[in-house]
Design an enzyme around this catalytic site. Structure first.
Site, PDB file in Angstrom:
ATOM      1  CE1 TYR A  22      -3.162  -3.133   0.188  1.00 34.67           C
ATOM      2  CE2 TYR A  22      -3.474  -2.269   2.611  1.00 34.67           C
ATOM      3  CZ  TYR A  22      -3.760  -3.221   1.367  1.00 34.67           C
ATOM      4  OH  TYR A  22      -4.596  -4.143   1.753  1.00 34.67           O
ATOM      5  CG  HIS A  90      -1.123  -8.480  -0.238  1.00 36.09           C
ATOM      6  ND1 HIS A  90      -0.940  -7.370  -0.109  1.00 36.09           N
ATOM      7  CD2 HIS A  90      -2.466  -8.534  -0.572  1.00 36.09           C
ATOM      8  CE1 HIS A  90      -1.811  -6.279  -0.224  1.00 36.09           C
ATOM      9  NE2 HIS A  90      -2.893  -7.233  -0.352  1.00 36.09           N
ATOM     10  CB  SER A 169     -14.345  -4.805  -0.604  1.00 29.02           C
ATOM     11  OG  SER A 169     -13.149  -4.249  -1.194  1.00 29.02           O
ATOM     12  N   PRO A 170     -16.306  -5.449   2.548  1.00 30.64           N
ATOM     13  CG  PRO A 170     -16.673  -4.780   4.734  1.00 30.64           C
ATOM     14  CD  PRO A 170     -15.864  -4.776   3.731  1.00 30.64           C
ATOM     15  CG  LEU A 171     -19.804  -1.570   3.721  1.00 36.90           C
ATOM     16  CD1 LEU A 171     -19.802  -0.236   3.997  1.00 36.90           C
ATOM     17  CD2 LEU A 171     -20.900  -2.281   4.268  1.00 36.90           C
ATOM     18  N   GLY A 172     -19.417  -4.179  -0.623  1.00 39.21           N
ATOM     19  CA  GLY A 172     -19.347  -4.374  -1.992  1.00 39.21           C
ATOM     20  C   GLY A 172     -18.513  -3.218  -2.833  1.00 39.21           C
ATOM     21  N   GLY A 174     -18.357  -0.156  -1.613  1.00 39.27           N
ATOM     22  CA  GLY A 174     -19.275   1.197  -1.618  1.00 39.27           C
ATOM     23  C   GLY A 174     -20.689   1.015  -2.255  1.00 39.27           C
TER      24      GLY A 174
END
Length: 257
Positions: A22, A90, A169-172, A174
Site C-alpha cells: 500500500y 497478500h 470490501s464488505p460493503l461491495g 461502496g
C-alpha cells in the site's frame, strides 16, 4: 490521516490492517506513526507477497522465504514496533509451495517478530496445506453480496480449524451494504473509510440485527440488478487462489461491479 487514525482509536477502533504494497510503503509508515502512542492497545496486521524494489517498483508476486524475512524487517521498521500481531501472505505465490511460506512465518513467530499467521485470497486447499505446517489464524478474502466466493469450501475450512474470516470490501466497494449469514461470530469485516463519521457508523453497525426478510431482500437484490462478472481485471483475477466451482447461478456465484 494520522489524526484520523488516532480519532478512530478514541472511538473504539482496536484493529488496523495495512500492507507493504500500500503506497508502496507509505501506508505502513502512516499507521506506524499514528499508532505509536497506543501500540500496546491495538492490533496491527500487515502483509507480504510482492517483489518490491526500495523505490516501490512492483515486480510481481514472490513469497520466497528470504523475501518474507526482508519484508517483515522492513514492515517492523516502518510500523515502529518490535512485532507484527498478524502477518498475512497478500496473494498466494504459485511458484513457492505454501508449506515453505508457512515454515518461514513459523520461524518469524519463534523469533518473536510475528504473533499470528494469515492468508489472503486463499483457497480452501491452500488454507488446509498451510495450517498443517503452522496454525492459520485468519483468512482475509473479499466477501460481500457482490463477491460470495468464500461461501462453501473456504468458510467450511475456517469453521473446521477455528480460523477467523476477515472480509475486505464488505460493503461491495461502496455500492451496497454487505451481509454475512447469522451464526458466524468468527467473521470480522474490514470497512474502509476516510471519515470519522463513517467510523462511528461502522462501529454502530455491530448493534444492527437483520431480519430474515431483510436478508432475503439483500440476497435477491444482486439478482434483481443483474450485476455479474469478475471483481478485478484479468491480470488481478489471475493472482487469486480460488477453489474450483461449478458453473451456473446460485449462492456461490461471483458477483461484482
Amino acid at each position: 490521516m494520522i489524526r484520523f487514525v488516532r480519532e478512530a482509536v478514541d472511538e473504539g477502533g482496536t484493529s488496523f490492517d495495512t500492507a507493504e504494497v500500500y503506497g508502496p510503503y507509505d501506508n505502513e509508515e502512516l499507521v506506524g506513526e499514528a499508532l505509536a502512542p497506543v501500540r500496546d492497545s491495538v492490533v496491527i496486521a500487515t502483509k507480504f507477497g510482492f517483489d518490491l524494489t526500495p523505490d516501490g517498483e512492483n515486480r510481481g508476486l514472490t513469497s520466497r522465504p528470504e523475501r518474507i524475512r526482508a519484508a517483515v524487517d522492513g514492515s517492523l521498521r516502518r510500523l515502529r514496533t518490535d512485532h507484527i500481531d498478524l502477518l498475512y501472505q497478500h496473494r498466494v505465490d504459485p511458484d513457492v509451495p505454501i508449506e515453505d511460506v508457512a515454515g518461514a512465518v513459523a520461524e518469524l513467530v519463534d523469533a518473536g517478530k510475528v504473533l499470528a499467521f494469515g492468508l489472503s485470497e486463499a483457497s480452501s486447499t491452500t488454507i488446509r496445506r498451510a495450517h498443517a505446517v503452522h496454525p492459520v489464524a485468519a483468512v482475509q478474502n473479499e466477501f460481500s453480496l457482490w463477491a460470495r466466493d468464500p461461501e462453501g469450501p473456504v468458510l467450511a475450512a475456517c469453521e473446521e480449524f477455528n480460523i477467523g474470516l476477515v472480509p475486505f470490501s464488505p460493503l461491495g466497494k461502496g455500492i451496497v451494504t454487505g451481509s454475512v449469514r447469522a451464526g458466524a461470530p468468527f467473521v470480522v469485516p474490514i470497512p474502509g473509510t476516510r471519515r470519522l463519521a463513517r467510523v462511528r457508523e461502522n462501529i454502530g453497525a455491530t448493534e444492527v440485527r437483520l431480519s430474515a426478510d431483510h436478508m432475503a431482500r439483500l440476497t435477491n437484490l444482486v439478482d434483481d440488478l443483474g450485476v455479474k462478472g469478475n471483481r478485478y481485471n484479468d491480470h488481478h483475477m489471475g493472482l487469486l487462489d480460488r477453489d474450483e466451482r461449478s458453473s451456473g447461478p446460485g449462492p456461490n456465484s461471483t458477483f461484482s461491479c
